[in-house]
Enzyme design. Sequence first.
Site, PDB file in Angstrom:
ATOM      1  N   ARG A  64     -60.695  27.160   6.221  1.00  0.00           N
ATOM      2  CA  ARG A  64     -61.019  26.345   7.388  1.00  0.00           C
ATOM      3  C   ARG A  64     -60.097  26.685   8.559  1.00  0.00           C
ATOM      4  O   ARG A  64     -59.104  27.391   8.392  1.00  0.00           O
ATOM      5  CB  ARG A  64     -60.933  24.872   6.997  1.00  0.00           C
ATOM      6  N   HIS A  94     -57.006  29.526  -8.070  1.00  0.00           N
ATOM      7  CA  HIS A  94     -58.287  28.896  -8.361  1.00  0.00           C
ATOM      8  C   HIS A  94     -58.225  27.375  -8.354  1.00  0.00           C
ATOM      9  O   HIS A  94     -57.213  26.773  -8.674  1.00  0.00           O
ATOM     10  CB  HIS A  94     -58.864  29.364  -9.704  1.00  0.00           C
ATOM     11  N   TYR A  97     -56.856  22.787  -3.439  1.00  0.00           N
ATOM     12  CA  TYR A  97     -56.977  22.467  -2.021  1.00  0.00           C
ATOM     13  C   TYR A  97     -55.576  22.494  -1.412  1.00  0.00           C
ATOM     14  O   TYR A  97     -54.665  21.818  -1.905  1.00  0.00           O
ATOM     15  CB  TYR A  97     -57.600  21.088  -1.799  1.00  0.00           C
ATOM     16  N   ASN A 108     -46.530  30.599  -6.331  1.00  0.00           N
ATOM     17  CA  ASN A 108     -47.691  30.550  -7.212  1.00  0.00           C
ATOM     18  C   ASN A 108     -48.157  29.106  -7.315  1.00  0.00           C
ATOM     19  O   ASN A 108     -47.384  28.229  -7.710  1.00  0.00           O
ATOM     20  CB  ASN A 108     -47.365  31.078  -8.604  1.00  0.00           C
ATOM     21  N   ASN A 117     -52.872  15.545   1.805  1.00  0.00           N
ATOM     22  CA  ASN A 117     -52.365  15.510   3.169  1.00  0.00           C
ATOM     23  C   ASN A 117     -52.870  14.337   3.995  1.00  0.00           C
ATOM     24  O   ASN A 117     -52.362  14.098   5.086  1.00  0.00           O
ATOM     25  CB  ASN A 117     -52.711  16.825   3.891  1.00  0.00           C
ATOM     26  N   TYR A 118     -53.829  13.579   3.523  1.00  0.00           N
ATOM     27  CA  TYR A 118     -54.453  12.520   4.326  1.00  0.00           C
ATOM     28  C   TYR A 118     -54.238  11.171   3.663  1.00  0.00           C
ATOM     29  O   TYR A 118     -54.597  10.968   2.502  1.00  0.00           O
ATOM     30  CB  TYR A 118     -55.945  12.823   4.463  1.00  0.00           C
ATOM     31  N   SER A 136     -49.916  23.757 -12.870  1.00  0.00           N
ATOM     32  CA  SER A 136     -51.329  23.374 -12.774  1.00  0.00           C
ATOM     33  C   SER A 136     -51.488  21.870 -12.634  1.00  0.00           C
ATOM     34  O   SER A 136     -50.722  21.096 -13.203  1.00  0.00           O
ATOM     35  CB  SER A 136     -52.084  23.845 -14.015  1.00  0.00           C
ATOM     36  N   ALA A 154     -46.607  20.840 -14.834  1.00  0.00           N
ATOM     37  CA  ALA A 154     -48.050  20.630 -14.795  1.00  0.00           C
ATOM     38  C   ALA A 154     -48.384  19.155 -14.873  1.00  0.00           C
ATOM     39  O   ALA A 154     -47.730  18.391 -15.583  1.00  0.00           O
ATOM     40  CB  ALA A 154     -48.713  21.388 -15.938  1.00  0.00           C
TER      41      ALA A 154
END
Length: 188
Positions: A64, A94, A97, A108, A117-118, A136, A154
């Site tokens: 974006r 993978h 966001y 990594n 963030n919101y 992860s 994780a």
Amino acid sequence: GRDTVIWPQTHLIGTCVVGEDCVLGPNTRLTNVRVGDRCSVDETVGIDVVLENDITCGPRAYLRPGTHVLDGAHIGTHVEIKKSTIGKGSKVPHLSYIGDTTMGAGVNIGAGSITCNYDGVNKHPTTIGDDTFIGSDTMMVAPVNIGSHAVTGAGGTITQDVPDGALAVERTEQRIIEGYSERKRARK
């Protein structure tokens, strides 16, 4: 640029500049994007983005506005990035966001990680230092700063700054309820 291949169903819209020895597509849509040399951009949507040199991106990535990916970085499958800088040689492989983030070199990002963030009213930044490993399924609740050479465990929800070289682990205690499925079936 010379020796660049543009595969079918690839659309270059607006002002796009593409360097040498790149492979774009198939199924890629770039709008106002600058692509450096030796980049591979597969099944990607990019809008108002800069990709420097030696980038691999996709398949099925969404870049974006305000995204800047530095030399040698990798953006993988089902990744969305917004208004963020991805450092040299960093990887978001993978299912992640990354929004409103400044990421250092050699980072990594583990699968399923999100920069939250919101807060429902305002957007907040996340900073990740050089050579940091994000485990992860890590939720980074902005505003938050994660230092260089740090590690997050994780499944953590990181709500506080993490110093350089530190390990941040946040988990609730796991409970085992024996016989649960059998009791549930008996109630039906």
